[in-house]
Design a protein around this motif. Structure first.
Motif, mmCIF file in Angstrom:
data_model
loop_
_atom_site.group_PDB
_atom_site.id
_atom_site.type_symbol
_atom_site.label_atom_id
_atom_site.label_comp_id
_atom_site.label_asym_id
_atom_site.label_seq_id
_atom_site.Cartn_x
_atom_site.Cartn_y
_atom_site.Cartn_z
ATOM 1 N N ALA B 72 -113.388 43.382 27.715
ATOM 2 C CA ALA B 72 -112.905 44.697 27.467
ATOM 3 C C ALA B 72 -112.165 45.196 28.553
ATOM 4 C CB ALA B 72 -114.184 45.484 27.113
ATOM 5 N N ALA B 73 -112.366 44.793 29.628
ATOM 6 C CA ALA B 73 -111.727 45.066 31.016
ATOM 7 C C ALA B 73 -110.491 44.571 31.139
ATOM 8 C CB ALA B 73 -112.425 44.698 32.279
ATOM 9 N N VAL B 74 -109.905 43.464 30.735
ATOM 10 C CA VAL B 74 -108.563 42.728 30.518
ATOM 11 C C VAL B 74 -107.945 43.566 29.276
ATOM 12 C CG1 VAL B 74 -107.269 41.101 30.136
ATOM 13 C CG2 VAL B 74 -109.396 40.810 31.491
ATOM 14 N N CYS B 76 -108.302 46.411 28.299
ATOM 15 C CA CYS B 76 -108.133 48.000 28.953
ATOM 16 C C CYS B 76 -106.917 47.966 29.885
ATOM 17 C CB CYS B 76 -109.173 48.630 29.458
ATOM 18 S SG CYS B 76 -108.774 49.923 30.548
ATOM 19 N N ARG B 77 -106.570 46.972 30.715
ATOM 20 C CA ARG B 77 -105.708 46.883 31.737
ATOM 21 C C ARG B 77 -104.324 46.565 30.805
ATOM 22 N NH1 ARG B 77 -108.119 44.098 37.187
ATOM 23 N NH2 ARG B 77 -109.975 45.722 37.323
ATOM 24 N N ARG B 82 -109.945 53.470 25.344
ATOM 25 C CA ARG B 82 -110.849 53.865 24.107
ATOM 26 C C ARG B 82 -111.818 55.052 24.513
ATOM 27 N NH1 ARG B 82 -115.730 50.247 21.382
ATOM 28 N NH2 ARG B 82 -116.073 52.620 20.375
ATOM 29 N N ALA B 102 -110.689 55.144 36.117
ATOM 30 C CA ALA B 102 -109.961 54.719 35.223
ATOM 31 C C ALA B 102 -108.445 54.509 35.979
ATOM 32 C CB ALA B 102 -109.892 55.713 34.018
ATOM 33 N N GLN B 105 -108.611 51.312 38.142
ATOM 34 C CA GLN B 105 -109.153 50.239 37.572
ATOM 35 C C GLN B 105 -108.250 49.722 36.352
ATOM 36 O OE1 GLN B 105 -111.049 47.872 38.874
ATOM 37 N NE2 GLN B 105 -111.223 49.480 40.688
ATOM 38 N N GLY B 106 -108.261 50.757 35.300
ATOM 39 C CA GLY B 106 -107.400 50.373 34.261
ATOM 40 C C GLY B 106 -105.938 50.272 34.234
ATOM 41 N N GLN B 108 -104.392 50.122 37.379
ATOM 42 C CA GLN B 108 -104.510 49.509 38.552
ATOM 43 C C GLN B 108 -103.366 50.173 39.345
ATOM 44 O OE1 GLN B 108 -104.456 44.885 37.217
ATOM 45 N NE2 GLN B 108 -105.889 45.964 38.496
ATOM 46 N N ARG B 150 -110.292 60.009 30.607
ATOM 47 C CA ARG B 150 -110.569 58.584 31.210
ATOM 48 C C ARG B 150 -109.696 57.664 30.366
ATOM 49 N NH1 ARG B 150 -116.645 57.836 31.656
ATOM 50 N NH2 ARG B 150 -116.187 56.918 29.704
ATOM 51 N N LEU B 152 -107.002 58.087 28.865
ATOM 52 C CA LEU B 152 -105.592 58.290 29.159
ATOM 53 C C LEU B 152 -105.287 57.906 30.602
ATOM 54 C CD1 LEU B 152 -103.788 59.833 27.394
ATOM 55 C CD2 LEU B 152 -104.289 61.998 28.458
ATOM 56 N N THR B 154 -106.092 55.366 32.306
ATOM 57 C CA THR B 154 -105.801 53.999 32.295
ATOM 58 C C THR B 154 -104.584 53.729 31.861
ATOM 59 O OG1 THR B 154 -106.407 53.575 29.839
ATOM 60 C CG2 THR B 154 -108.463 53.443 31.577
ATOM 61 N N PRO B 156 -102.651 54.204 28.877
ATOM 62 C CA PRO B 156 -102.675 53.194 27.656
ATOM 63 C C PRO B 156 -101.443 53.266 26.743
ATOM 64 C CG PRO B 156 -103.702 55.300 27.148
ATOM 65 C CD PRO B 156 -103.526 55.341 28.490
#
Lengths: 338, 245
Positions: B72-74, B76-77, B82, B102, B105-106, B108, B150, B152, B154, B156
């Protein structure tokens, strides 16, 4: 995405109050504790040493369980391995004090492959497995004749110091390790990694979907906690200085880490330290009471778990809104958004 | 190039089928709604897209890259944000720190850039005033907004919204609709599960209907809602259940 351009709209402060008072307080405390062997009685200095060892262990256990959700009851594995690393290197002729960082590093390195086994398990199964690993480590060490087998071995290389100089050196070594561990934890939690750890503490599912590499973060915490407990084991070996499997690999170490972290407050830096203070104050004042000493400890743990699940530090912080070691991010708007 | 493609995705939990040969694609910047009765497999579908659960078979492609086995983390990146039906705030962190995590990490992002990104997400979702509040002290509307902030933060390309309007009052739903339409207009693709059909219809230009893990309709909202198949499974769920027993 095309966000609203808020560049330069905000600045971030890391603490709600001016850090000056805390920093002055910390400097005074560090100064006093560094000079303690020369200003307090020898028995108090030796109590302080045991206190520091517990603070090191509890701080590490708090990272594991309080942040990364790994309830380990096998941290004595690394206490023991750290102690034996020091013993081994001392037997090989190294100055025992120099071995402390090496023992910590060795425990970190040993912990890494262990995570690949352990991380297949969750919750209670994980906890039991950590205990199994600790007992396995104890049994393996107990078979090595060079290290004294099951009966133990004296850490050599300490007798060339005079008894007073030795006690002072032991005190300083323990104190420096504790200071480094607590300060290191503080800076870790203030960094980007700290926010990751706090997110794991609060909600692992949400952390994953916000892009946190949960397994790598947990692996890093496990390795750090192993190294920290290894350092605690090393200073323990030097201060005893007789190293024996049943003593260094004792489950009681994990029980104490768990107890003080829990009553102090999981998921905060201050909690385990406060918990260790409570533990030592109680221990010193109840020593004469025999079994009552343990009964009161147990009752206290239950009372905190029921009425104050965030621990004594959590209760204190909620009431007075203060942090001694602030790691938060406080937004200050430099220009009002419309 | 479609942003998201599902090809024959299937999943069972024991005997319960939550997804059966689901195939559809989503274009860049599209806004698509998902409806279906309770237990149709909507949230499980999101779980498979975002990486919380693994499909048994089939392929999931995001920007032409197979993501079915990534964490899920990858994902997200890579650009999937979600939200959860039941909000999952980081309760002991502040609202700002929730978004900051977010962003760091998301998306970066580092340093001041991460602060700006996080704060922009809060402004976008109307949470800027509450930036320093502990997330655990928020009420439901603000928790739902925080979920969105949160996601947002990241950065997306695709936003997966799981019943973001559920449990809110009409005026609150209207506020959310304005926010979501703004994101869609900025080119973020939206895939939105919702029981509040009114909210969906104001925003999406395509509707999918799921029932018992199957995709039973896919098309313009008015056609999907009018179709016989959808009326049977979605509006008359009881009849189907009785027939099955």
């Amino acid at each position: 995405m095309t966000p609203v351009d808020s560049h330069g709209l905000i600045s971030i402060r890391r603490s709600t109050h001016s850090p000056v008072i805390t920093m002055v307080g910390a400097a005074v405390l560090v100064g006093l504790l560094s000079a303690a062997p020369w200003i307090v009685s020898q028995s108090l200095a030796s109590i302080l040493m045991n206190f520091f060892i517990l603070v090191i262990m509890a701080t590490m256990w708090n990272l594991l369980a309080g942040y990364a959700g790994m309830v380990s009851i096998g941290q004595q594995a690394f206490v023991g391995l750290g102690a034996y690393a020091t013993l081994y290197l001392a037997i090989k002729g190294m100055n025992p004090f120099v071995t402390i960082p090496l023992a910590a590093a060795a425990c970190g390195i040993i912990a890494l492959p262990i995570t690949y086994l352990l991380f297949r398990l969750r919750g209670g199964y994980f906890s039991i497995a950590t205990w199994v690993i600790a007992d396995t480590a104890m049994l393996i060490i107990g078979t090595i004749a060079l290290l004294g087998g099951g009966t133990g071995h004296l850490v050599p290389g300490l007798s060339n110091l005079s008894p007073t100089a030795l006690t002072d050196a032991e005190y300083l070594a323990t104190w420096i390790v504790a200071l480094l561990v607590v300060a290191g934890t503080y800076f870790l939690l203030r960094s980007r990694v700290g926010l990751v750890l706090a997110s794991l503490r609060d909600n692992e599912v949400a952390a994953r979907s916000a892009g946190v590499r949960v397994t790598s973060a947990r692996r890093m915490v496990f390795v750090i906690a192993a190294a920290g407990c290894g350092a605690a084991g090393a200073v323990l070996a030097i201060s005893q200085p007789f190293v024996q499997p049943g003593n260094e690999f004792n489950l009681q170490w994990s029980a104490e880490m768990l107890f003080v972290s829990m009553i102090g407050g999981l998921g905060t830096i201050e909690g385990p330290i406060l918990g260790s203070i409570v533990f030592f104050v109680l221990q010193q004042s109840l020593q004469q009471q025999g079994a009552w000493y343990l009964i009161i400890f147990g009752a206290l743990a239950m009372a905190v778990a029921i009425w104050q699940p965030r621990g004594l530090w959590g209760a204190f912080r909620d009431r007075f809104h203060m942090e001694l070691m602030p790691v938060g991010h406080w937004v200050r708007e430099t220009k009002r958004p419309k | 190039m479609p942003l998201l493609q599902l090809e024959g995705v299937s999943k069972k939990f024991g005997q319960v089928v939550v997804a059966e040969e689901i195939t559809f694609q989503l274009d860049q910047g599209a806004a698509v709604g998902i409806v279906g009765p309770n237990g149709a497999g909507k949230t499980s579908l999101f779980g498979m897209i975002s990486g919380d659960i693994r499909q048994d078979s089939g392929r999931i492609l995001f920007e032409d890259q197979s993501v079915g086995s990534m964490t899920a983390a990858v994902r997200c990146r890579m650009g999937m944000g979600r939200t959860y039906q039941v909000p999952h705030p980081f309760e002991r962190m502040t609202v700002f720190e929730n978004a900051l995590l977010a962003a760091q990490q998301g998306a970066q992002a580092h340093g001041q850039k991460s602060y700006d990104l996080a704060f922009a997400a809060l402004e976008r979702t109307g949470l800027a005033e509450l930036a320093n509040r502990p997330a655990g002290s928020l009420g439901l509307l603000h928790r739902k907004r925080l979920e969105m902030a949160r996601a947002l933060a990241t950065g997306p390309k695709l936003l997966l919204l799981d019943e973001i309007a559920g449990g809110l009052t009409d005026p609150e739903v209207n506020e959310l609709i304005v926010i979501i339409r703004g994101l869609r207009d900025d080119g973020i693709a939206v895939l939105w599960i919702e029981h509040v059909v009114r909210a969906l219809l104001s925003t999406v230009d395509r509707l999918l209907c799921l029932a018992s893990g199957r995709l039973v309709a896919d098309g313009p909202p008015s056609e999907v809602l009018a179709s016989e198949e959808v009326r049977k499974v979605y509006l008359g769920g009881k009849i189907i259940n009785e027939a099955a027993i």
